[in-house]
Design a protein around this motif. Structure first.
Motif, PDB file in Angstrom:
ATOM      1  N   MET A  59       0.863  -1.182   0.000  1.00 17.64           N
ATOM      2  CA  MET A  59       0.000   0.000   0.000  1.00 17.64           C
ATOM      3  C   MET A  59       0.899   1.231   0.000  1.00 17.64           C
ATOM      4  O   MET A  59       1.867   1.286   0.761  1.00 17.64           O
ATOM      5  CB  MET A  59      -0.889  -0.012   1.243  1.00 17.64           C
ATOM      6  CG  MET A  59      -1.885   1.109   1.256  1.00 17.64           C
ATOM      7  SD  MET A  59      -2.991   0.967   2.677  1.00 17.64           S
ATOM      8  CE  MET A  59      -4.299  -0.005   1.990  1.00 17.64           C
ATOM      9  N   GLY A  60       0.601   2.218  -0.840  1.00 23.41           N
ATOM     10  CA  GLY A  60       1.440   3.414  -0.941  1.00 23.41           C
ATOM     11  C   GLY A  60       2.269   3.336  -2.211  1.00 23.41           C
ATOM     12  O   GLY A  60       2.561   2.241  -2.704  1.00 23.41           O
ATOM     13  N   SER A  61       2.682   4.532  -2.731  1.00 27.08           N
ATOM     14  CA  SER A  61       3.300   4.536  -4.059  1.00 27.08           C
ATOM     15  C   SER A  61       4.826   4.523  -4.028  1.00 27.08           C
ATOM     16  O   SER A  61       5.463   3.983  -4.914  1.00 27.08           O
ATOM     17  CB  SER A  61       2.796   5.739  -4.845  1.00 27.08           C
ATOM     18  OG  SER A  61       2.965   6.893  -4.043  1.00 27.08           O
ATOM     19  N   THR A  62       5.449   5.097  -3.013  1.00 32.12           N
ATOM     20  CA  THR A  62       6.913   5.151  -3.034  1.00 32.12           C
ATOM     21  C   THR A  62       7.491   3.946  -2.312  1.00 32.12           C
ATOM     22  O   THR A  62       6.866   3.384  -1.413  1.00 32.12           O
ATOM     23  CB  THR A  62       7.429   6.426  -2.325  1.00 32.12           C
ATOM     24  OG1 THR A  62       6.960   6.374  -0.973  1.00 32.12           O
ATOM     25  CG2 THR A  62       6.943   7.685  -3.000  1.00 32.12           C
ATOM     26  N   ALA A  63       8.699   3.574  -2.751  1.00 36.39           N
ATOM     27  CA  ALA A  63       9.323   2.368  -2.188  1.00 36.39           C
ATOM     28  C   ALA A  63       9.474   2.505  -0.671  1.00 36.39           C
ATOM     29  O   ALA A  63       9.128   1.601   0.080  1.00 36.39           O
ATOM     30  CB  ALA A  63      10.664   2.126  -2.838  1.00 36.39           C
ATOM     31  N   GLU A  64       9.989   3.689  -0.219  1.00 35.73           N
ATOM     32  CA  GLU A  64      10.218   3.848   1.238  1.00 35.73           C
ATOM     33  C   GLU A  64       8.893   3.936   2.004  1.00 35.73           C
ATOM     34  O   GLU A  64       8.780   3.453   3.122  1.00 35.73           O
ATOM     35  CB  GLU A  64      10.988   5.106   1.642  1.00 35.73           C
ATOM     36  CG  GLU A  64      12.040   5.747   0.776  1.00 35.73           C
ATOM     37  CD  GLU A  64      11.540   6.317  -0.513  1.00 35.73           C
ATOM     38  OE1 GLU A  64      11.157   7.482  -0.535  1.00 35.73           O
ATOM     39  OE2 GLU A  64      11.546   5.600  -1.520  1.00 35.73           O
ATOM     40  N   GLY A  65       7.914   4.569   1.337  1.00 35.55           N
ATOM     41  CA  GLY A  65       6.665   4.827   2.045  1.00 35.55           C
ATOM     42  C   GLY A  65       5.673   3.689   1.979  1.00 35.55           C
ATOM     43  O   GLY A  65       4.619   3.755   2.577  1.00 35.55           O
ATOM     44  N   SER A  66       5.986   2.640   1.222  1.00 34.07           N
ATOM     45  CA  SER A  66       4.969   1.599   1.059  1.00 34.07           C
ATOM     46  C   SER A  66       4.951   0.661   2.266  1.00 34.07           C
ATOM     47  O   SER A  66       5.933   0.521   2.988  1.00 34.07           O
ATOM     48  CB  SER A  66       5.197   0.819  -0.228  1.00 34.07           C
ATOM     49  OG  SER A  66       6.261  -0.046  -0.047  1.00 34.07           O
ATOM     50  N   MET A  67       3.821   0.043   2.454  1.00 32.64           N
ATOM     51  CA  MET A  67       3.637  -0.806   3.627  1.00 32.64           C
ATOM     52  C   MET A  67       3.012  -2.120   3.154  1.00 32.64           C
ATOM     53  O   MET A  67       2.115  -2.118   2.299  1.00 32.64           O
ATOM     54  CB  MET A  67       2.682  -0.055   4.560  1.00 32.64           C
ATOM     55  CG  MET A  67       2.199  -0.831   5.730  1.00 32.64           C
ATOM     56  SD  MET A  67       1.508   0.260   6.994  1.00 32.64           S
ATOM     57  CE  MET A  67      -0.010   0.798   6.296  1.00 32.64           C
ATOM     58  N   LYS A  68       3.502  -3.220   3.709  1.00 31.00           N
ATOM     59  CA  LYS A  68       2.925  -4.513   3.339  1.00 31.00           C
ATOM     60  C   LYS A  68       1.578  -4.667   4.038  1.00 31.00           C
ATOM     61  O   LYS A  68       1.505  -4.570   5.273  1.00 31.00           O
ATOM     62  CB  LYS A  68       3.869  -5.616   3.780  1.00 31.00           C
ATOM     63  CG  LYS A  68       3.432  -6.997   3.370  1.00 31.00           C
ATOM     64  CD  LYS A  68       4.496  -8.004   3.773  1.00 31.00           C
ATOM     65  CE  LYS A  68       4.088  -9.412   3.437  1.00 31.00           C
ATOM     66  NZ  LYS A  68       5.104 -10.381   3.787  1.00 31.00           N
ATOM     67  N   VAL A  69       0.530  -4.859   3.257  1.00 25.01           N
ATOM     68  CA  VAL A  69      -0.789  -5.074   3.860  1.00 25.01           C
ATOM     69  C   VAL A  69      -1.346  -6.414   3.360  1.00 25.01           C
ATOM     70  O   VAL A  69      -0.908  -6.934   2.341  1.00 25.01           O
ATOM     71  CB  VAL A  69      -1.793  -3.941   3.527  1.00 25.01           C
ATOM     72  CG1 VAL A  69      -1.429  -2.652   4.220  1.00 25.01           C
ATOM     73  CG2 VAL A  69      -1.922  -3.750   2.027  1.00 25.01           C
ATOM     74  N   TYR A  70      -2.306  -6.929   4.118  1.00 27.67           N
ATOM     75  CA  TYR A  70      -2.866  -8.240   3.781  1.00 27.67           C
ATOM     76  C   TYR A  70      -4.317  -8.102   3.344  1.00 27.67           C
ATOM     77  O   TYR A  70      -5.026  -7.189   3.785  1.00 27.67           O
ATOM     78  CB  TYR A  70      -2.812  -9.159   5.003  1.00 27.67           C
ATOM     79  CG  TYR A  70      -1.408  -9.400   5.490  1.00 27.67           C
ATOM     80  CD1 TYR A  70      -0.594 -10.358   4.873  1.00 27.67           C
ATOM     81  CD2 TYR A  70      -0.873  -8.662   6.551  1.00 27.67           C
ATOM     82  CE1 TYR A  70       0.708 -10.576   5.312  1.00 27.67           C
ATOM     83  CE2 TYR A  70       0.421  -8.878   6.987  1.00 27.67           C
ATOM     84  CZ  TYR A  70       1.208  -9.834   6.367  1.00 27.67           C
ATOM     85  OH  TYR A  70       2.493 -10.044   6.786  1.00 27.67           O
ATOM     86  N   LEU A  71      -4.734  -9.009   2.487  1.00 29.53           N
ATOM     87  CA  LEU A  71      -6.175  -9.129   2.206  1.00 29.53           C
ATOM     88  C   LEU A  71      -6.726  -9.976   3.344  1.00 29.53           C
ATOM     89  O   LEU A  71      -6.218 -11.082   3.583  1.00 29.53           O
ATOM     90  CB  LEU A  71      -6.412  -9.820   0.860  1.00 29.53           C
ATOM     91  CG  LEU A  71      -6.439  -8.879  -0.352  1.00 29.53           C
ATOM     92  CD1 LEU A  71      -5.021  -8.388  -0.642  1.00 29.53           C
ATOM     93  CD2 LEU A  71      -6.990  -9.585  -1.570  1.00 29.53           C
ATOM     94  N   ARG A  72      -7.728  -9.473   4.047  1.00 32.44           N
ATOM     95  CA  ARG A  72      -8.151 -10.149   5.275  1.00 32.44           C
ATOM     96  C   ARG A  72      -8.518 -11.630   5.033  1.00 32.44           C
ATOM     97  O   ARG A  72      -9.241 -11.945   4.081  1.00 32.44           O
ATOM     98  CB  ARG A  72      -9.336  -9.417   5.917  1.00 32.44           C
ATOM     99  CG  ARG A  72     -10.597  -9.455   5.083  1.00 32.44           C
ATOM    100  CD  ARG A  72     -11.742  -8.698   5.747  1.00 32.44           C
ATOM    101  NE  ARG A  72     -12.917  -8.699   4.884  1.00 32.44           N
ATOM    102  CZ  ARG A  72     -13.928  -7.860   4.995  1.00 32.44           C
ATOM    103  NH1 ARG A  72     -13.918  -6.925   5.925  1.00 32.44           N
ATOM    104  NH2 ARG A  72     -14.954  -7.925   4.179  1.00 32.44           N
ATOM    105  N   PRO A  73      -8.026 -12.520   5.890  1.00 30.64           N
ATOM    106  CA  PRO A  73      -8.380 -13.936   5.743  1.00 30.64           C
ATOM    107  C   PRO A  73      -9.664 -14.292   6.489  1.00 30.64           C
ATOM    108  O   PRO A  73     -10.134 -15.426   6.405  1.00 30.64           O
ATOM    109  CB  PRO A  73      -7.181 -14.649   6.371  1.00 30.64           C
ATOM    110  CG  PRO A  73      -6.683 -13.691   7.394  1.00 30.64           C
ATOM    111  CD  PRO A  73      -6.995 -12.302   6.915  1.00 30.64           C
TER     112      PRO A  73
END
Ligand code: GAP
Length: 513
Positions: free
Chosen positions: A202-216
């Motif tokens: 989530m997020g556009s820049t490499a440093e600013g992006s965050m790993k998010v999950y699709l809820r299980p």
């Protein structure tokens, strides 16, 4: 007909009649992802409405929410999904196919069960009416041998799973001589853990992006909104929060059509209670949920509870409601007493106080939770498989009919002009224009009346009304009932009162109170 064949027919019926299509069909599909067609979406919406109304409409102390699919990634750390939402997988080096090690072993256990079943059926044929099944299974040497092997395997498997012993799971596969169904070899890799959550950035820049999950699961969206809902809704314990929504799991073994999907929908309700009262509520919810299922009228013998012997570390009771699918009794719904695990974990990981102040006790505590969790798609499959019939008619013909509960049927009434002229189509449309505000109607003028009836039977339409020349004079139509195929002449003005109540979700809800 063998149950396997019934299932194959059901799957093709779902496609042929616009219930379920493989996703991305023109690109040859996408594994374990499906789309619902014009009839499927109506049936699915009716199932969801039945569930939603049974929770939110019939219970003053249950409210609904609709939380986002993306959630803060720490939620999945707190819930245990990052570390423990795994399946043990194994690859066959020759076919390059991947399997769930536990499923391979469970299939092997099922093979022993099948062998016993075959011995019993052979003996039943041989001995006829004099056959005593109980005596046979407790004395026949071949049955006893299969049973001993099955029990020993089951015990060894259970211990390996409890201890999370991946080496032992592989040993079992090797010792049992389990081969890959594709290559036929035992050339297996080690068993590894595989996390089932899909992730993205989530997020556009490499440093600013965050790993998010699709809820299980949808449940965590309820837990993290517990205080929001409790405070803004001035809810008093005991109370529940219900939610229907998509969930995603990267299932390794995706098979049996919509039974195990990678994108599916859940209907979950978390019921918050005082600590110490959870087992009483667990019992109540078990009973209520079974009643909900049975109200559909498929027969009480289609359901059974499967109480969990091995409980997740956060649960102090758990059961599944299993339904008799064409491939045996399978889990459709889980009911879990989840203690205060989830709320306590979120309190710990978020650093926020998630306690409830109980005005009657004049004290604060973390509520305990009873969860009811049912898959919409599995429910859909159970309804379709129970409703699907191939019937032999008195005139020697056969018909395929979906004996759906009327309240769940996609179309409630098909209106058919006998011929496409003489003002009959206009009269048919006039009827539909009046009734469409009350329930789902379909206009159908193509082919003979007989063919039209078959078409409506195949999608489970409970009523057909035929407009003929006489109708123009006496304002009456012939109404034909799907299940009995009986026909009667009734005034157009009475159609609404004959049909509306029977096809409404209210008719099901009334069985629950
Ligand atoms: N919040 C608890 C929970 O998610 P679960 O037993 O993992 O519990 C609940 O799932 C229900 O969701 C199951 O009983 C089943 O009906 C449905 N479900 C789970 N995984 C599924 C899948 N891969 N495809 C279709 N339905 C699934």
């Amino acid at each position: 007909m063998a149950q396997e064949d019934v299932f194959k027919k059901l799957v093709s019926h779902c496609k042929e009649y616009g219930f379920v299509f493989p996703s991305s069909d023109i690109y040859d599909g996408l594994g374990a992802v499906y789309d619902y067609g014009q009839n499927g979406v109506e049936l699915k919406n009716n199932i969801k409405k039945y569930w939603w109304d049974s929770m939110v409409l019939l219970h003053e102390n249950i409210v609904g929410i609709d939380s986002a699919i993306f959630m803060h990634p720490t939620i999945w750390k707190a819930s245990g999904h990052v570390d423990a939402f795994n399946d043990p997988l194994i690859d066959n080096k020759d076919s390059k196919k991947r399997y769930r090690a536990d499923v391979l072993i469970e299939d092997q256990i099922a093979k022993y069960e099948e062998k016993i079943h075959k011995e019993v059926e052979k003996a039943r044929k041989r001995f006829g009416d004099a056959f005593n099944e109980e005596q046979f299974v407790t004395t026949n040497q071949r049955v006893l041998d299969h049973k001993a092997k099955m029990d020993a395997l089951h015990e060894r498997y259970k211990r390996a799973m409890e201890a999370n012993d991946l080496v032992e799971l592989r040993n079992i596969i090797m010792d049992e001589g389990i081969v890959c169904p594709i290559s036929g070899t035992k050339n297996w890799t080690e068993v590894r853990q595989f996390n089932l959550m899909f992730s993205t950035e989530m997020g556009s820049t490499a440093e600013g992006s965050m790993k998010v999950y699709l809820r299980p699961e949808t449940a965590q969206g309820i837990f993290v909104n517990f205080l929001n809902v409790q405070k803004t809704g001035r809810m008093k314990i005991p109370f529940g929060i219900a939610q229907i929504g998509k969930a995603f799991r990267n299932e390794i073994v995706a098979r049996q059509f919509i039974f195990r999907m990678r994108e599916f929908e859940q209907m979950e309700m978390q019921f918050f209670v005082r600590p110490g009262q959870e087992l009483e509520w667990f019992k109540k919810w078990k009973e209520y949920r079974l009643k909900w299922h049975k109200a559909l009228g498929f027969g009480d013998d289609h359901y059974r509870f499967h109480d969990h012997e091995k409980l997740a570390h956060y649960a102090n009771a758990a059961t599944d409601i299993e339904f008799l699918m064409p491939f045996g009794f399978k889990e459709v719904e889980g009911i879990h007493s989840r203690t205060d695990f989830d709320l306590s974990q979120h309190e710990k990981f978020s650093g926020k106080n998630i306690k409830y102040f109980d005005p009657e006790l004049n004290e604060s505590y973390t509520p305990y939770v009873i969860e009811t969790s049912i898959g919409v798609d599995r429910m859909f499959l159970s309804v379709m498989s129970a409703a699907y019939r191939e019937e032999q008619l008195d005139n020697g013909e056969t018909r395929v009919v979906l004996r759906l509960p009327e309240a769940l049927a996609p179309i409630k009434l098909a209106v058919m002009p006998l011929v496409k002229k003489d003002g009959l189509p206009e009269k048919a449309r006039e009827i539909i224009d009046k009734l469409r505000f009350h329930f789902n109607c379909q206009y159908d003028e193509k082919d003979s009346i007989g063919k039209r009836y078959r078409r409506q039977d195949a999608i489970g339409t409970p009523y057909c009304a035929t407009v003929d020349h006489q109708t123009l004079e006496d304002n009456m139509v012939t109404i034909r009932h799907r299940d009995t195929m009986q026909q009667e002449r009734v005034p157009i003005d009475s159609l609404d009162s004959i049909i509306a109540e029977k096809v409404s979700i209210t008719s099901l809800l009334k069985k629950l109170v």
